[in-house]
Design a protein around this motif. Structure first.
Motif, PDB file in Angstrom:
ATOM      1  N   HIS A  39       0.813  -1.197   0.000  1.00 28.97           N
ATOM      2  CA  HIS A  39       0.000   0.000   0.000  1.00 28.97           C
ATOM      3  C   HIS A  39       0.852   1.254   0.000  1.00 28.97           C
ATOM      4  O   HIS A  39       0.624   2.185  -0.734  1.00 28.97           O
ATOM      5  CB  HIS A  39      -0.847  -0.006   1.262  1.00 28.97           C
ATOM      6  N   PRO A  43       2.341   3.613  -5.119  1.00 28.25           N
ATOM      7  CA  PRO A  43       2.128   4.753  -5.997  1.00 28.25           C
ATOM      8  C   PRO A  43       3.402   5.277  -6.656  1.00 28.25           C
ATOM      9  O   PRO A  43       3.337   5.943  -7.667  1.00 28.25           O
ATOM     10  CB  PRO A  43       1.560   5.819  -5.059  1.00 28.25           C
ATOM     11  N   LYS A 209       2.477  18.955  22.315  1.00 26.11           N
ATOM     12  CA  LYS A 209       1.922  18.540  21.023  1.00 26.11           C
ATOM     13  C   LYS A 209       2.891  18.896  19.901  1.00 26.11           C
ATOM     14  O   LYS A 209       3.079  18.133  18.955  1.00 26.11           O
ATOM     15  CB  LYS A 209       0.568  19.213  20.791  1.00 26.11           C
TER      16      LYS A 209
ATOM     17  N   GLY B  66      -6.695   5.072   1.484  1.00 29.99           N
ATOM     18  CA  GLY B  66      -7.830   4.201   1.218  1.00 29.99           C
ATOM     19  C   GLY B  66      -7.480   3.124   0.218  1.00 29.99           C
ATOM     20  O   GLY B  66      -6.314   2.833  -0.017  1.00 29.99           O
ATOM     21  N   PRO B  71      -4.498   5.316  -3.410  1.00 30.97           N
ATOM     22  CA  PRO B  71      -3.067   5.583  -3.276  1.00 30.97           C
ATOM     23  C   PRO B  71      -2.465   6.321  -4.476  1.00 30.97           C
ATOM     24  O   PRO B  71      -1.664   7.243  -4.294  1.00 30.97           O
ATOM     25  CB  PRO B  71      -2.465   4.186  -3.138  1.00 30.97           C
ATOM     26  N   ASN B  75      -0.813  10.175  -4.538  1.00 28.89           N
ATOM     27  CA  ASN B  75       0.517  10.465  -5.048  1.00 28.89           C
ATOM     28  C   ASN B  75       0.492  11.664  -5.994  1.00 28.89           C
ATOM     29  O   ASN B  75       1.402  12.489  -5.995  1.00 28.89           O
ATOM     30  CB  ASN B  75       1.070   9.235  -5.763  1.00 28.89           C
ATOM     31  N   ASP B  89       2.361  19.310   5.190  1.00 30.43           N
ATOM     32  CA  ASP B  89       3.066  18.034   5.338  1.00 30.43           C
ATOM     33  C   ASP B  89       2.037  16.949   5.609  1.00 30.43           C
ATOM     34  O   ASP B  89       1.185  17.114   6.467  1.00 30.43           O
ATOM     35  CB  ASP B  89       4.056  18.102   6.500  1.00 30.43           C
ATOM     36  N   GLU B  91       0.769  13.282   6.848  1.00 23.15           N
ATOM     37  CA  GLU B  91       1.077  12.135   7.693  1.00 23.15           C
ATOM     38  C   GLU B  91       0.245  10.986   7.141  1.00 23.15           C
ATOM     39  O   GLU B  91      -0.979  10.986   7.248  1.00 23.15           O
ATOM     40  CB  GLU B  91       0.680  12.429   9.141  1.00 23.15           C
ATOM     41  N   GLU B  92       0.904  10.039   6.498  1.00 27.79           N
ATOM     42  CA  GLU B  92       0.159   8.997   5.803  1.00 27.79           C
ATOM     43  C   GLU B  92      -0.225   7.875   6.763  1.00 27.79           C
ATOM     44  O   GLU B  92       0.613   7.366   7.492  1.00 27.79           O
ATOM     45  CB  GLU B  92       0.987   8.447   4.643  1.00 27.79           C
ATOM     46  N   ILE B  95      -4.453   1.991   5.690  1.00 26.07           N
ATOM     47  CA  ILE B  95      -5.339   1.072   6.407  1.00 26.07           C
ATOM     48  C   ILE B  95      -5.405  -0.216   5.611  1.00 26.07           C
ATOM     49  O   ILE B  95      -5.745  -0.211   4.430  1.00 26.07           O
ATOM     50  CB  ILE B  95      -6.736   1.682   6.578  1.00 26.07           C
ATOM     51  N   ASP B 104      -5.593   0.014  12.686  1.00 25.61           N
ATOM     52  CA  ASP B 104      -5.185   1.011  11.692  1.00 25.61           C
ATOM     53  C   ASP B 104      -6.162   2.175  11.672  1.00 25.61           C
ATOM     54  O   ASP B 104      -5.773   3.334  11.636  1.00 25.61           O
ATOM     55  CB  ASP B 104      -5.138   0.379  10.302  1.00 25.61           C
ATOM     56  N   TYR B 107      -5.890   4.319  14.737  1.00 18.35           N
ATOM     57  CA  TYR B 107      -4.726   5.201  14.656  1.00 18.35           C
ATOM     58  C   TYR B 107      -5.007   6.376  13.733  1.00 18.35           C
ATOM     59  O   TYR B 107      -4.647   7.523  14.021  1.00 18.35           O
ATOM     60  CB  TYR B 107      -3.494   4.425  14.178  1.00 18.35           C
ATOM     61  N   ASN B 115      -4.295  16.365  14.090  1.00 21.27           N
ATOM     62  CA  ASN B 115      -4.010  17.333  13.042  1.00 21.27           C
ATOM     63  C   ASN B 115      -5.195  18.237  12.747  1.00 21.27           C
ATOM     64  O   ASN B 115      -5.029  19.320  12.206  1.00 21.27           O
ATOM     65  CB  ASN B 115      -3.595  16.607  11.761  1.00 21.27           C
TER      66      ASN B 115
END
Lengths: 391, 399
Positions: A39, A43, A209, B66, B71, B75, B89, B91-92, B95, B104, B107, B115
């Motif tokens: 995953h 890409p 944070k 997803g 994906p 990109n 930025d 944060e990937e 799942i 997953d 998280y 964020n």
């Protein structure tokens, strides 16, 4: 593996046995998260094959040369920027507390930083006395004005710089608008002075944070909160509790706490155990300097102060080095690294990497070194060496 | 109404949350663990705000690629952001669609909490077993993203049945038919509960009217089926009539969902802002997207009190065309533009928006879903080229 038909069976069997042994002993884990790996990496195979972004547009940046050797270092940095063709225009302000007649007003400087979002700043020297009786220094006023609550100092061993420890890579994050720097001191009765240390839940949670977000963004694994909650049970206790609360939101990052006295000892004896450290104002100031000393001194460590909207890049250990003014001996490395950090921040990685590479090459070669790193070269010679190494 | 409903269900909730087996008789037919797993609180959640991840003008944003084409689209977004110099930025949080566990997802939800903002593809929920929640729905419920906003605006360069459509579709996003409360009361009889609360209805309707007022829209249409579901949809309709009185300068009318679908395909220009419950929203949004050019163009926004998640407007994974370089990247790019507007990076958003507009409407670089021959990469390259032209002699952040 299977080219030789005779050895085919034997090698397969051996492999199978080995593989089984490894799995059985638990040294080899089977790829259970295979799907997830796919995953993440899939890409990349169809990315856009266009040249790296190198915009022709220009970016504005506020520049505060600072006191002591600041102006010399800034000159060196602007020369390197010019040679590299960096598309940055500087808005320069002379800003100083010891030279008040020439200093630009705080409002103008703050307005410029607010507008540009980025600033490069030398170190401002702070007089030991206050002419007006006011306790806040100019540095503190600027930080309060812009709400620059987080100071980040990335302490990293540089190639070719000799020091007691190698491979240090620690980030020290310091709260810098409250705590001991509240500038609230008074003499209650003659001979008794009280200095108020202010800790608020809001600012403690915010800096915690920030530290965790920094760790997440930069793939760091651990955050250490440095405190003295065993003595200051309420003040530092609040700071520590806030950190623990925020840590719950980051299950993938390890959280530890350490008492500041122990932290300083650990820092000089075993600095590689630290990853990201977060701490209140005064401890941050001390640990910053301590850690900078571990990797080569004030001349080679870069830092940055963040608010939510703007960043001020300045050397990590705050020394004006005023005894070297005009002697052409100061080390511009810290200022150059600040410059590269600034370039990366505004999406000019191309130039940031170029200057960073040049600094690394010159330091690694070790032929041109300023006095603080044990060499005999002047600031100018060092600057020229960097320019010659730009690729 | 809400208080009556809540007084009926809340005690039941408390008991399940505490993990006790003292359930009332109505719920006892379903086994406790399943109910416990399936149950999602349909009421408005009070969440405590966490400081946002914005430092030095750069934002951290959670990216949930997803499944399916997600994906690759993500990109492209990264690529376009790089060329547009966007101070964001990612944060990937991938799942794993195969796993039955929800670590997953949990998280990812925590990450959005930190964020404040997320960009999301459609997450697959492969498992059909009853205990597993639909992850998209779980995410919306957990973050209390009570409103889904889709702007359906025609692209002049895309051939479609109607031109000049500009409809704002506002959908309740957390309750109604998606409450995920289903049980088999006796063998062969399954009940699915549709929950409508006055509180959530009012929030979403108020959002619709406030949106209309702020953006100079003239009319709000409530879509419902109150002639059949007299109590649940009736509550929604009553609430919208009550809220409408506070906005005298905005016209308000209502329409039944079946009629609405017919009107949409025969005369879509009569609509301005539409507000509706959950299931109708998913139907109407797909009808509208079909009218103006398919799933590949339109973006959707999910808002709660504290969080915002942006995604393509029609929630399809597109698994069939994944990895073939023919997926239309425009919907995800539009979602990214929405996100930039939300974060306050208006100039960056404008640049990307103009580049998309030029690519689709002037250069006519269309992927197969719009009847073109271009690949996904062709489209993205064209967008990047336009971004480079637009930013040639000015800074990214200056307009």
């Amino acid at each position: 593996m299977c080219t030789d038909p005779a050895g085919h069976f034997g090698s397969m069997a051996a492999l199978g046995k080995n593989f089984f042994n490894l799995v059985a002993r638990g040294t080899l884990s089977l790829p259970s998260h295979h799907a997830r790996c796919l995953h993440g990496s899939a890409p990349n195979e169809n990315s856009i094959q266009a040249p790296v972004s190198k915009p022709k547009s220009r970016t504005k940046c506020t520049l505060i040369p600072g006191d002591g050797v600041g102006p010399e270092l800034m000159y060196s940095m602007t020369e390197v920027f010019k040679a590299a063709g960096v598309p940055i225009d500087f808005e320069q302000f002379f800003f100083s507390e010891v030279n008040q007649l020439m200093s630009a007003p705080l409002e103008d400087v703050a307005a410029s930083i607010r507008k540009n979002g980025i600033c490069l700043k030398g170190i401002l020297s702070t007089p030991d006395y206050s002419r007006t009786g006011e306790l806040q220094t100019l540095n503190m006023k600027l930080r309060r004005e812009l709400d620059l609550f987080a100071n980040v100092v990335h302490v990293r061993s540089l190639p070719g710089v000799k020091s007691r420890h190698t491979n240090i890579d620690t980030v020290i994050i310091r709260e810098q608008i409250e705590g001991e720097y509240s500038a609230l001191e008074h003499e209650t009765v003659k001979g008794v002075v009280e200095c108020l240390k202010i800790v608020t839940q809001r600012n403690s949670a915010r800096i915690a944070k920030f530290a965790f977000d920094y760790a997440t963004k930069n793939n760091r694994k651990k955050v250490t909160a440095v405190h003295k909650a065993n003595i200051m049970k309420l003040g530092d206790g609040l700071f520590l509790r806030s950190c623990q609360e925020i840590a719950k939101l980051y299950p993938k990052i390890k959280f530890e706490s350490m008492i500041v006295d122990n932290c300083t000892m650990q820092m000089v004896s075993n600095p590689r155990q630290f990853d990201v450290c977060v701490m209140p104002n005064l401890y941050g100031n001390i640990v910053d300097n301590l850690a900078a000393g571990l990797v080569g001194g004030a001349g080679v460590v870069a830092g940055a102060s963040y608010s939510s909207k703007c960043v001020v890049f300045e050397p990590g250990a705050r020394h004006t080095f005023s005894e070297a003014v005009g002697k052409n001996v100061a080390n511009p490395t810290a200022m150059l690294l600040c410059g590269t950090k600034m370039l990366n921040h505004v999406n000019l990685q191309y130039y940031g990497d170029m200057i960073r590479g040049a600094v690394d090459r010159v330091l690694k070669a070790g032929k041109v070194r300023t006095k603080d790193l044990g060499g005999q070269s002047t600031t100018n010679e060092f600057t020229f060496a960097i320019i010659n190494n730009l690729k | 109404m809400a208080s009556r409903l809540s007084s009926r269900i809340l005690p039941l909730l408390r008991s399940t949350n505490a993990g006790q087996l003292t359930l009332s008789r109505t719920a006892a037919s379903a086994s406790v663990s399943e109910f416990d797993m399936q149950h999602k609180n349909p009421f408005a959640k009070k969440v405590i705000a966490i400081p946002k991840a914005e430092y030095g003008g750069r934002h951290s944003v959670t990216m949930l690629p997803g499944g399916g084409i997600g994906p690759e689209l993500m990109n492209y977004v990264r690529e376009v952001f790089r060329y547009a110099g966007v101070p964001v930025d990612f944060e990937e949080c991938p799942i794993d669609p195969q796993s039955d566990g929800n670590e997953d997802l949990e998280y990812a939800i925590t990450s959005i909490r930190r964020n404040g903002v997320g960009l999301k593809g459609n997450i697959e929920t492969r498992s059909l077993s009853r205990g597993i929640l639909s992850r998209n729905v779980a995410l919306r419920n957990e973050l209390d993203l009570f409103v889904n906003v889709i702007r359906c605006k025609s692209f002049p360069g895309v051939k479609s049945r109607y031109q000049d459509i500009d409809i704002m579709l506002i959908r309740q996003n957390t309750e109604g038919e998606y409450a995920m409360l289903e049980h088999e009361s006796v063998p062969g009889v399954v009940e699915s509960m549709k929950i409508v609360t006055a509180e959530n209805s009012e929030r979403v309707i108020r959002y619709a009217f406030e949106y209309a007022q702020k953006h100079g829209r003239k009319k709000v249409t409530t879509i419902h089926k109150a002639n059949i579901m007299k109590l649940s949809d009736g509550l929604f309709l009553e609430t919208s009539k009550r809220v409408a009185k506070h906005f005298p300068d905005i016209e308000h009318d209502s329409m039944i969902i079946d009629n609405c679908c017919m009107q949409l395909v025969s005369n879509p220009h009569q609509f301005d802002v539409m507000v509706m419950t959950n299931l109708y929203g998913t139907i109407v949004s797909n009808v509208l997207c079909g009218l103006i050019g398919g799933a590949g163009l339109i973006s959707g926004r999910n808002y709660g009190d504290h969080y915002a998640v942006f995604e393509p407007g029609t929630r399809n994974t597109g698994t069939a065309i994944a990895g073939k370089n023919i997926a239309n990247p425009v919907s995800m790019l539009n979602a990214a533009v929405d996100m930039l507007e939300h974060l306050g990076h208006q100039n960056h958003a404008n640049i990307i928006l103009q580049a998309i507009d030029k690519t689709i409407n002037e250069d006519h670089i269309h992927t197969p879903d719009l009847g073109g021959q271009a690949t996904s990469i062709d489209v993205v390259q064209s967008v990047v080229k336009h971004i480079q032209e637009l930013t040639k002699d000015k800074n990214w952040s200056l307009n």
